[in-house]
Design a protein around this motif. Structure first.
Motif, short mmCIF file in Angstrom:
data_model
loop_
_atom_site.label_atom_id
_atom_site.label_comp_id
_atom_site.label_asym_id
_atom_site.label_seq_id
_atom_site.Cartn_x
_atom_site.Cartn_y
_atom_site.Cartn_z
N VAL A 73 20.79 4.28 4.94
CA VAL A 73 19.78 3.37 4.33
C VAL A 73 18.26 3.80 4.93
CG1 VAL A 73 18.67 0.98 4.53
CG2 VAL A 73 21.28 1.37 4.34
N ALA A 74 17.35 4.03 3.92
CA ALA A 74 16.04 4.56 4.47
C ALA A 74 15.11 3.59 5.04
CB ALA A 74 15.21 4.92 3.10
N GLU A 75 14.28 4.13 5.87
CA GLU A 75 13.26 3.48 6.63
C GLU A 75 12.62 2.46 5.34
OE1 GLU A 75 12.27 3.49 9.88
OE2 GLU A 75 13.12 5.61 10.24
N PRO A 76 12.11 1.16 5.88
CA PRO A 76 11.41 0.45 4.89
C PRO A 76 10.04 1.14 4.64
CG PRO A 76 11.39 -0.76 6.93
CD PRO A 76 12.19 0.43 7.04
N ARG A 77 9.64 0.95 3.44
CA ARG A 77 8.19 1.30 3.07
C ARG A 77 7.09 0.68 3.63
NH1 ARG A 77 8.64 3.91 -2.80
NH2 ARG A 77 10.40 4.58 -2.54
N PHE A 78 5.85 1.11 3.80
CA PHE A 78 4.77 0.27 4.48
C PHE A 78 4.38 -0.04 3.13
CE2 PHE A 78 5.15 3.80 7.64
CZ PHE A 78 5.63 3.13 8.48
N GLU A 79 4.20 -1.52 2.86
CA GLU A 79 3.57 -2.05 1.55
C GLU A 79 2.28 -2.47 1.85
OE1 GLU A 79 5.72 -5.03 0.18
OE2 GLU A 79 7.26 -4.05 -0.49
N HIS A 80 1.25 -1.85 1.04
CA HIS A 80 -0.39 -2.18 0.98
C HIS A 80 -0.99 -3.03 0.16
CE1 HIS A 80 -4.19 -1.30 2.23
NE2 HIS A 80 -4.54 -1.04 1.06
N ARG A 81 -1.39 -4.10 0.27
CA ARG A 81 -2.00 -4.88 -0.79
C ARG A 81 -3.27 -4.39 -1.12
NH1 ARG A 81 -1.93 -11.14 0.18
NH2 ARG A 81 -2.89 -10.80 -1.93
N ILE A 82 -3.31 -4.07 -2.48
CA ILE A 82 -4.47 -3.39 -2.95
C ILE A 82 -5.70 -4.18 -3.14
CG2 ILE A 82 -3.06 -1.33 -3.86
CD1 ILE A 82 -3.04 -2.25 -6.44
N GLN A 236 1.18 -3.17 -3.12
CA GLN A 236 1.54 -4.35 -3.88
C GLN A 236 0.14 -4.79 -4.21
OE1 GLN A 236 2.05 -7.75 -1.19
NE2 GLN A 236 4.13 -7.80 -1.80
N ALA A 237 0.26 -5.68 -5.43
CA ALA A 237 -0.86 -6.21 -6.03
C ALA A 237 -0.56 -7.69 -6.59
CB ALA A 237 -1.39 -5.35 -7.15
N GLU A 238 -1.41 -8.61 -6.18
CA GLU A 238 -1.44 -9.91 -6.67
C GLU A 238 -1.82 -9.84 -7.96
OE1 GLU A 238 -1.78 -13.14 -3.93
OE2 GLU A 238 -2.80 -14.13 -5.72
N LEU A 239 -1.34 -10.20 -9.01
CA LEU A 239 -1.98 -10.15 -10.41
C LEU A 239 -2.34 -11.63 -11.15
CD1 LEU A 239 0.34 -7.28 -11.95
CD2 LEU A 239 -1.76 -7.26 -10.58
N GLN A 240 -3.40 -11.76 -11.53
CA GLN A 240 -3.63 -13.03 -12.06
C GLN A 240 -3.88 -13.19 -13.64
OE1 GLN A 240 -4.43 -16.06 -10.46
NE2 GLN A 240 -4.65 -15.37 -8.25
N ALA A 241 -3.18 -13.94 -14.13
CA ALA A 241 -3.56 -13.82 -15.78
C ALA A 241 -5.02 -14.07 -16.21
CB ALA A 241 -2.51 -15.01 -16.43
#
Ligand code: GLP
Length: 249
Positions: A73-82, A236-241
């Motif tokens: 199992v790979a190491e988890p990725r570092f997620e970054h909120r854009i 990772q992005a939070e998207l608003q309609a």
């Protein structure tokens, strides 16, 4: 048991199940996954089908294969909120990871021609090139070539930035507060010199990122080209309609 009625091929169903095990933490990072023969037995499929599922997950970065040792199992990725402007140091510290910076270059030069557009209309005669290998818990994660406006950042040259935060030093020494940035990402195959420094193979996927960063006065002070390991890092992005759903007046 696999679903024999759907049109989803067996290898894709197996890949979905293994992916879920990794995402749910049933299989932990660095853990070896069961041997192919066991998976064939478990899912009642051929070795080719299991291999295809594993290849898919290796491609997606969930599993890694080491010749002669098996699949892990790979190491988890570092997620970054854009949507947030953060420094590498803040980004790592927020996840409890120790950031590091190994200095490869720190010198004053005339801006390369392709850089004039980056600093927009602000004429820049000299820039400081800061080339650093960025580490996450001592492991190479990214390579950054930062070109800094000499006019705004010259006092940095007296600083030792080894394992230090550039943005913290800019605030401390130059009264430049990173306030806004424009960033662009592309996926590329890693060139050989960068691959050597990142400790990956040439051609492995990396995120190639350009950022122009502006100070509190709206002046561009930094133009950065970086290479982030594609197997370790994601955004990772939070998207608003933009529209209001019907009935919500
Ligand atoms: C991120 C950005 C770079 C910036 C760096 C500063 O990695 N992509 O543009 O130069 O952060 O990080 P630090 O303050 O940790 O040196």
């Amino acid at each position: 048991m696999l679903d024999k009625k759907t049109r989803v091929p067996f290898y894709a169903q197996i890949a979905d199940r293994i992916r879920a095990k990794v995402q749910n933490g049933d299989w932990l990072p660095r853990e070896q996954i069961p041997p192919e023969a066991e998976l064939c037995e478990h899912y009642q499929v051929s070795r080719i089908t299991v291999r295809r599922a594993i290849a898919e997950l290796v491609q997606e970065g969930y599993l890694v294969r080491f010749a002669g040792r098996g699949t892990f199992v790979a190491e988890p990725r570092f997620e970054h909120r854009i949507s947030h402007l953060t420094s590498f140091t803040q980004d790592m510290e927020a996840r409890g990871i120790r950031p590091g910076a190994r200095m490869l270059k720190f010198e004053v030069l005339a801006p390369p021609p392709n850089l004039h557009w980056a600093f927009a209309l602000h004429e820049v005669k000299r820039v400081i090139l800061l080339r650093r290998l960025r580490l996450a818990d001592d492991e190479p994660l990214a390579l950054e070539n930062s070109y800094l406006s000499w006019d705004l950042c010259a006092s940095l040259l007296q600083e030792d930035l080894h394992d230090d935060s550039l943005y913290a030093a800019l605030i401390r020494k130059c009264n430049v507060i990173p306030s806004r940035a424009i960033q662009q990402w592309t996926a590329i195959a890693c060139p050989s010199e960068e691959a050597r420094l990142l400790g990956i193979s040439r051609g492995q996927p990396v995120l190639h990122i350009y950022r122009t960063t502006f100070s509190q006065d709206g002046l561009p002070f930094e133009w950065v080209e970086s290479y982030y390991r594609g197997d370790k890092y994601s955004f990772q992005a939070e998207l608003q309609a933009e529209y209001q759903p019907a009935g919500n007046s």
